[in-house]
Design an enzyme around this catalytic site. Structure first.
Site, PDB file in Angstrom:
ATOM      1  N   HIS A 160      -1.032  -2.063  16.950  1.00  0.00           N
ATOM      2  CA  HIS A 160      -2.137  -2.815  16.346  1.00  0.00           C
ATOM      3  C   HIS A 160      -3.441  -2.720  17.123  1.00  0.00           C
ATOM      4  CE1 HIS A 160       1.428  -4.542  14.423  1.00  0.00           C
ATOM      5  NE2 HIS A 160       0.626  -4.639  13.390  1.00  0.00           N
ATOM      6  N   HIS A 193       4.077   1.305   2.302  1.00  0.00           N
ATOM      7  CA  HIS A 193       5.270   0.614   1.785  1.00  0.00           C
ATOM      8  C   HIS A 193       5.849   1.404   0.606  1.00  0.00           C
ATOM      9  CE1 HIS A 193       2.405  -2.743   3.039  1.00  0.00           C
ATOM     10  NE2 HIS A 193       3.334  -2.736   3.989  1.00  0.00           N
ATOM     11  N   LYS A 219      -6.903  -2.515   6.386  1.00  0.00           N
ATOM     12  CA  LYS A 219      -7.760  -3.241   5.451  1.00  0.00           C
ATOM     13  C   LYS A 219      -9.195  -3.284   5.969  1.00  0.00           C
ATOM     14  CE  LYS A 219      -5.488  -7.063   4.357  1.00  0.00           C
ATOM     15  NZ  LYS A 219      -5.153  -8.368   3.831  1.00  0.00           N
ATOM     16  N   CYS A 235       3.034  -7.421  15.379  1.00  0.00           N
ATOM     17  CA  CYS A 235       4.406  -6.869  15.446  1.00  0.00           C
ATOM     18  C   CYS A 235       5.440  -7.983  15.429  1.00  0.00           C
ATOM     19  CB  CYS A 235       4.629  -6.089  16.731  1.00  0.00           C
ATOM     20  SG  CYS A 235       3.678  -4.598  16.910  1.00  0.00           S
ATOM     21  N   HIS A 286       0.836  -1.193   0.000  1.00  0.00           N
ATOM     22  CA  HIS A 286       0.000   0.000   0.000  1.00  0.00           C
ATOM     23  C   HIS A 286       0.874   1.247   0.000  1.00  0.00           C
ATOM     24  CE1 HIS A 286       0.776   0.512   4.270  1.00  0.00           C
ATOM     25  NE2 HIS A 286       0.234  -0.660   4.553  1.00  0.00           N
TER      26      HIS A 286
HETATM   27  O1  ME8 Z   1       7.697  -4.293   9.763  1.00  0.00           O
HETATM   28  N1  ME8 Z   1       3.258   5.249   7.073  1.00  0.00           N
HETATM   29  O2  ME8 Z   1       7.172  -5.084   7.655  1.00  0.00           O
HETATM   30  P1  ME8 Z   1       5.879  -4.243   7.300  1.00  0.00           P
HETATM   31  C1  ME8 Z   1       4.546   5.218   6.716  1.00  0.00           C
HETATM   32  N2  ME8 Z   1       8.782  -7.112   7.964  1.00  0.00           N
HETATM   33  N3  ME8 Z   1       5.219   4.074   6.428  1.00  0.00           N
HETATM   34  C2  ME8 Z   1       4.545   2.921   6.463  1.00  0.00           C
HETATM   35  C3  ME8 Z   1       3.178   2.882   6.804  1.00  0.00           C
HETATM   36  C4  ME8 Z   1       2.529   4.127   7.109  1.00  0.00           C
HETATM   37  N4  ME8 Z   1       1.234   4.203   7.434  1.00  0.00           N
HETATM   38  N5  ME8 Z   1       2.786   1.602   6.772  1.00  0.00           N
HETATM   39  C5  ME8 Z   1       3.868   0.852   6.407  1.00  0.00           C
HETATM   40  C6  ME8 Z   1       7.867  -5.066   8.826  1.00  0.00           C
HETATM   41  N6  ME8 Z   1       4.945   1.637   6.220  1.00  0.00           N
HETATM   42  C7  ME8 Z   1       9.008  -6.058   8.859  1.00  0.00           C
HETATM   43  C8  ME8 Z   1      10.289  -5.310   8.524  1.00  0.00           C
HETATM   44  S1  ME8 Z   1      12.928  -5.225   8.101  1.00  0.00           S
HETATM   45  C9  ME8 Z   1      14.232  -6.175   8.502  1.00  0.00           C
HETATM   46  C10 ME8 Z   1      11.529  -6.155   8.597  1.00  0.00           C
HETATM   47  C11 ME8 Z   1       6.291   1.185   5.800  1.00  0.00           C
HETATM   48  O3  ME8 Z   1       5.319  -4.872   6.067  1.00  0.00           O
HETATM   49  C12 ME8 Z   1       7.385   1.686   6.749  1.00  0.00           C
HETATM   50  O4  ME8 Z   1       8.602   1.629   6.093  1.00  0.00           O
HETATM   51  O5  ME8 Z   1       4.991  -4.115   8.462  1.00  0.00           O
HETATM   52  C13 ME8 Z   1       7.346   0.650   7.858  1.00  0.00           C
HETATM   53  O6  ME8 Z   1       8.501   0.676   8.667  1.00  0.00           O
HETATM   54  C14 ME8 Z   1       7.224  -0.601   7.021  1.00  0.00           C
HETATM   55  O7  ME8 Z   1       6.340  -0.233   5.922  1.00  0.00           O
HETATM   56  C15 ME8 Z   1       6.662  -1.793   7.783  1.00  0.00           C
HETATM   57  O8  ME8 Z   1       6.450  -2.831   6.869  1.00  0.00           O
END
Ligand code: ME8
Length: 512
Positions: free
Chosen positions: A146, A20, A301, A128, A17
């Site tokens: 969450h 990301h 979602k 988390c 989304h």
């Molecule tokens: O945490 N605003 O993955 P994840 C800004 N797999 N950035 C956002 C956002 C929002 N509302 N929502 C998501 C994980 N992001 C782990 C990471 S790394 C070794 C493992 C972005 O799919 C932002 O970069 O939950 C956040 O840190 C990341 O998506 C979290 O992605």
């Protein structure tokens, strides 16, 4: 010089989304900017595919975890392709190269006596993928991210002696003169991490006994590596650890780990401690941007308010979507976004300011010089002013990941040329002084070319298109690489007299 930049690897339980996309576009802009500045760039993104969350998501869809991972990981790849992301690698934690790296690191830490077994009971948030201490839950006893109640879990796990790294971490995070200084940005976030570190560190769980979907511990196959440890190691797997030493030496340490604040603790405390334990180089900068909400609400979602990269592109086109995503809110603090806000910025910055500059310049040349760049001397003052404006702020802000400010200075440079056009009043010159008109148009074109080179990292295809429209010679990236190295305008300008211009069409149609 090299530049190694990473995004988080995203969980495959959800489709990509705008959150990301935000981090990935920002990393792409940095990667492209550094390439233009002649850095040997390695830009990594990918997907995080193990752990309870993914296993549960697969079960809910009646799929095998690997099947879900393959399907969802492809969606991330497709989204990044759509957004013109120039990553050099896309890592998946289910790849063989990653298993080897994880086993190697975990065994190294075990051999050094940094991993031990203990019984543990704690509150685990699957969203988390981490345990929470009671004090870190919100007033309702829920996960602060969450808003769900963590589950009480009791297991015998392997633990990592994180507590023994407290002083070493504090030194490296607070002493700018330390040879392994880790620059956590922005400053407020660093202060939060330092404050928390000073309260003391507890050892952390390094494995799970109840989760099968993961990488088995090399020294106890009945347990799998804790998903966060598995995930963080991706950053060294991708640059060749442990088998490709030349590649590893070339790109490590990481120059920038980019993410949002939700996962800053893992990156600035647990990850450096693992690296220190394994005697590997520490990251130089860890940059956390803010979390954004949509119309004041958390995107989710279940609320049905998630913006997808596809929707962004459908509404604004790829390049504008990239530009808007990273410039709508300041890069660092939390912020709120809305479709109205995105459209307003599109109309202001792109349709009115940039689009108008290109279209009026081209129309004047078409009308008065038959779409050929006129023969003229250059009005150096305008060009120098544009250069000065950009030199003073653009590069500094780009290098400090202040992308919204870099974009502001670009807009200022565009406004400067638009204001100059108003002052010159070329429509009057067309009737009174064709020589002066030629000088004006020739100068506007050079200024636009300089703007296009700066715009390239944000909007690569549009910048290239502008380069063609203005009849600039050579390939925009080759010319920009030279220009950003020596800062010199070619003798005859970028758009050379006599060259043909192209009718631009409408680059940014106004959206109502
Ligand atoms: O945490 N605003 O993955 P994840 C800004 N797999 N950035 C956002 C956002 C929002 N509302 N929502 C998501 C994980 N992001 C782990 C990471 S790394 C070794 C493992 C972005 O799919 C932002 O970069 O939950 C956040 O840190 C990341 O998506 C979290 O992605």
């Amino acid at each position: 010089m090299k530049f190694y930049i990473t995004t988080p690897i995203y969980y495959v339980n959800d489709i990509p989304h705008i959150g990301h996309s935000y981090t990935t576009i920002a990393a792409d802009i940095m990667a492209r900017w550094k390439r233009l500045n002649n850095f040997d760039v390695y830009f990594l993104t990918g997907t995080d595919e193990h752990g309870a969350k993914i296993a549960e998501a697969a079960k809910a869809k009646d799929k095998k975890p690997q099947e879900l991972c393959d399907e969802m990981s492809t969606k991330f790849r497709e989204a990044w392709k759509l957004l013109n992301i120039s990553n050099d690698d896309f890592i998946r934690t289910t790849e063989q190269r990653h298993f080897i790296a994880v086993e190697n690191i975990v065994q190294t830490l075990f051999d050094k006596g940094l991993i031990f077994k203990k019984k543990y009971e704690g509150m685990y948030c699957i969203g988390c993928e981490r345990f929470f201490a009671k004090k870190d839950l919100d007033e309702n006893g829920c996960c602060p991210f969450h808003k769900t109640k963590p589950i009480l879990q009791s297991e015998e796990n392997y633990f990592f002696k994180l507590s023994s790294f407290q002083d070493a971490l504090l030194e490296r995070i607070t002493d700018v003169n330390h040879k392994e200084y880790i620059d956590i940005q922005p400053e407020e976030r660093r202060n939060e991490i330092v404050g928390k570190l000073k309260l003391g560190l507890e050892d952390v769980s390094f494995s799970r006994s109840a989760i099968e979907w993961g990488i088995p511990l090399p020294f106890d196959k009945s347990q799998t590596v804790y998903v966060w440890v598995d995930a963080l190691i991706n950053y060294i797997t991708a640059v060749g650890y442990p088998s490709d030493e030349p590649k590893f030496k070339k790109y490590c340490p990481t120059d920038v780990h980019l993410m949002a604040k939700d996962i800053l603790w893992f990156h600035s405390v647990i990850w450096p401690a693992i690296l220190m334990g394994a005697q590997l180089p520490l990251p130089k900068t860890i940059y956390s941007h803010g979390f954004f909400t949509l119309n004041g609400n958390k995107m989710s979602k279940s609320l049905g308010n998630v913006i997808s990269p596809q929707e962004l592109v459908e509404n604004y086109g790829v390049d504008a979507a990239r530009y808007l995503a990273v410039t709508l809110i300041p890069f660092g603090p939390d912020g709120d976004i809305s479709w109205q806000g995105l459209t307003l910025k599109y109309n202001t910055d792109l349709a009115n300011n940039l689009g108008n500059l290109i279209s009026r310049t081209l129309k004047m040349t078409e009308k008065n010089f038959n779409l050929k760049i006129p023969q003229a001397v250059l009005n150096l003052e305008l060009v120098k002013n544009v250069e000065k404006n950009l030199k003073e702020t653009f590069a500094y802000n780009m290098d400090n990941l202040q992308l919204h400010k870099a974009a502001e200075s670009l807009q200022d440079a565009i406004t400067l040329v638009n204001v100059q056009i108003e002052t010159d009043a070329p429509w009057k010159l067309a009737k009174t002084d064709k020589n002066k008109l030629a000088i004006c148009i020739y100068s506007y074109l050079q200024a636009i070319d300089i703007i296009a080179m700066h715009l390239f990292s944000f909007m690569p295809s549009i910048a290239e298109k502008i380069w063609q429209i203005t009849g600039a010679s050579g390939n925009i990236t080759d010319v920009a690489k030279k220009y950003f190295t020596n800062g010199m305008l070619p003798k005859d300008g970028f758009s050379v007299s006599g060259a043909d211009l192209q009718i631009p069409g409408i680059l940014f149609p106004r959206i109502f």
